[in-house]
Write an enzyme that holds these catalytic residues in place. Structure first.
Site, PDB file in Angstrom:
ATOM      1  N   TYR A  23      -3.686   9.555  -9.449  1.00 12.88           N
ATOM      2  CA  TYR A  23      -3.185   8.195  -9.576  1.00 12.88           C
ATOM      3  C   TYR A  23      -1.710   8.122  -9.969  1.00 12.88           C
ATOM      4  O   TYR A  23      -1.080   7.084  -9.791  1.00 12.88           O
ATOM      5  CB  TYR A  23      -4.011   7.425 -10.607  1.00 12.88           C
ATOM      6  CG  TYR A  23      -5.396   7.025 -10.135  1.00 12.88           C
ATOM      7  CD1 TYR A  23      -5.767   7.163  -8.804  1.00 12.88           C
ATOM      8  CD2 TYR A  23      -6.329   6.506 -11.025  1.00 12.88           C
ATOM      9  CE1 TYR A  23      -7.031   6.803  -8.375  1.00 12.88           C
ATOM     10  CE2 TYR A  23      -7.600   6.141 -10.603  1.00 12.88           C
ATOM     11  CZ  TYR A  23      -7.944   6.289  -9.283  1.00 12.88           C
ATOM     12  OH  TYR A  23      -9.193   5.930  -8.856  1.00 12.88           O
ATOM     13  N   THR A  43       0.848  -1.187   0.000  1.00 12.63           N
ATOM     14  CA  THR A  43       0.000   0.000   0.000  1.00 12.63           C
ATOM     15  C   THR A  43       0.881   1.234   0.000  1.00 12.63           C
ATOM     16  O   THR A  43       1.846   1.310   0.771  1.00 12.63           O
ATOM     17  CB  THR A  43      -0.963   0.087   1.198  1.00 12.63           C
ATOM     18  OG1 THR A  43      -1.646   1.340   1.166  1.00 12.63           O
ATOM     19  CG2 THR A  43      -0.272  -0.069   2.524  1.00 12.63           C
ATOM     20  N   ASP A  80      -0.123   3.996   1.019  1.00 10.29           N
ATOM     21  CA  ASP A  80      -0.516   4.777   2.197  1.00 10.29           C
ATOM     22  C   ASP A  80       0.351   4.463   3.415  1.00 10.29           C
ATOM     23  O   ASP A  80       0.374   5.238   4.374  1.00 10.29           O
ATOM     24  CB  ASP A  80      -1.975   4.514   2.549  1.00 10.29           C
ATOM     25  CG  ASP A  80      -2.929   5.054   1.503  1.00 10.29           C
ATOM     26  OD1 ASP A  80      -2.584   6.063   0.857  1.00 10.29           O
ATOM     27  OD2 ASP A  80      -4.005   4.459   1.309  1.00 10.29           O
ATOM     28  N   GLY A 110      -3.949   9.887   0.678  1.00  6.18           N
ATOM     29  CA  GLY A 110      -3.835   9.561   2.092  1.00  6.18           C
ATOM     30  C   GLY A 110      -5.140   9.849   2.795  1.00  6.18           C
ATOM     31  O   GLY A 110      -5.406  10.988   3.187  1.00  6.18           O
TER      32      GLY A 110
END
Length: 403
Positions: free
Chosen positions: A299, A135, A137, A180
């Site tokens: 993206y 991920t 994030d 985020g």
């Protein structure tokens, strides 16, 4: 006897998710306990539709090229499987003679792996289920960091280096919106390229530190008055003290995805909102016109091939290898491959262990307080944490060095 295995990818793609895919494939091809390695296209959706490709004889040369290609080579999925969905997954895997499942994804994917494992256990079927982490994030619990983050952070830091010098060249206020939802790790990485005392980003807004619109305007005004310019980065999950994201404040009827998450990214609305707030609230010098612009990185942050972190790529491959290695031990019925780190002095060393799926699934972690300075900046502790994950950043110089 050897049994079949399945590998799949889920959630948002990253620049190194295929490194993990290839890590699983290459290790499975050599493993004595695995017969065929099947790739499920588009995650669990491919499993219930029997959309498999046999990867058992995939040539090494092709695998190396796939490993260096961004985004999910098998295709990804945003399906949110419940128990009934996972029962279908299990039934189709059982029909394929699958005894080993390797699922590459984030915390929702770990939860899917957990449910499939429980369904198989209830049926008395020996299925070994492993979650391979990814991920951008960087918000998986238990992990020190997660594959995908280092490369996305390198892109964000590099983009903000460029924006900082652009902002110096033509002074004004520039706002960048960065991915985020719940954690500010990626937004915080914008600070990694700061070299000179007046370098931006000058203001960093993370979900962990709520801020009012009035405080935001005051912050921008202070920096602009002091430097004659201001570079701002804000998380798409930028929070108001009332507990709502700014996106939710702007639109109470925002659509939700299959996981129940409000869709924050993609519209550019937050950037436009903050841009309008600055235009209305920040006073320009000498009564002139204030130059304000906002961009949403979108993206591009997660699958940009030109800024892959070497450390990130190597670790993404490693966790794929390790998942297969752990599956060779009959005692390991399920688990998530977790990375921890030893940062003694200037040394950086990663360690890997297997963690129960329930310890990683569903919930997210936030940036530690020690990583955040005030309500709009990051600490040196965060810089020291993140730089080894990102690697070398672009070289810059300033005419001010001649002063």
């Amino acid at each position: 006897m050897a049994a079949n295995a399945v590998v799949a990818q889920s959630g948002g793609p990253t620049a190194v998710i295929n490194q993990s895919l290839v890590g699983v494939i290459e290790a499975a091809q050599k493993a004595g306990h695995i017969d065929k390695i099947l790739g499920a296209r588009h995650g669990v959706r491919g499993m219930i539709e029997d959309d498999f490709i046999d990867l058992s004889s995939a040539p090494a040369e092709l695998l190396e090229r796939i490993a260096q290609t961004p985004a999910a080579g098998l295709g990804s999925s945003r399906d949110k499987p419940d128990e009934e969905y996972c029962k279908k997954v299990f039934q189709h895997l059982q029909a394929q003679g699958v005894k080993y499942m390797f699922y590459i994804g984030g915390n929702d994917s770990a939860d899917t792996a957990r449910i499939v494992n429980e369904v198989a256990a209830q049926a008395g079927y020996e299925l070994h289920v492993f979650h391979v982490p990814k991920t951008i994030d960087n918000d998986l619990r238990v992990h020190d960091h997660t594959p995908g983050y280092g490369s996305a952070a390198k892109f964000v830091a590099s983009a903000c280096i460029g924006d900082n010098f652009d902002n110096k060249s033509l002074p004004g206020v520039k706002i960048n919106i960065i991915m985020g939802r719940n954690a500010g790790f990626l937004t915080a990485s914008a600070a990694l390229g700061r070299k000179y005392e007046d370098d931006g980003p000058h203001l960093i807004y993370m979900p962990e530190r709520p801020v009012t619109k009035e405080q935001f305007i005051a912050d921008v005004q202070e920096v602009y008055d002091r430097l004659g310019r201001c570079l701002v980065v804000a998380s798409e999950g930028m929070m108001h003290p009332d507990g709502k994201t700014y996106a939710e404040m702007m639109n109470e009827d925002l659509p939700k995805d299959d996981h129940g998450n409000v869709q924050l990214a993609g519209s550019g609305a937050l950037g436009d909102y903050l841009q309008d707030a600055v235009k209305a609230g920040v006073k320009p010098k000498d009564g002139g016109k204030l130059r304000v612009r906002a961009d949403t990185l979108g993206y591009m942050q997660r699958s940009f091939p030109g800024y892959v972190s070497e450390v990130d790529a190597a670790e993404a491959r490693m966790v794929g290898n390790k998942a297969v290695e752990y599956s060779a031990d009959d005692a390991n019925k399920q688990g998530s491959v977790v990375m921890t780190c030893d940062r003694a002095g200037d040394k950086y060393a990663v360690k890997v262990h297997l963690e129960p799926l329930e310890n990683v699934a569903r919930l997210t972690r936030h940036m530690p307080d020690a990583f955040i300075e005030g309500h709009n900046n990051v600490s040196q502790t965060f810089i020291d944490y993140a730089l080894p994950l990102v690697g070398e950043l672009p070289t810059v110089g300033s005419i001010s060095e001649l002063d």
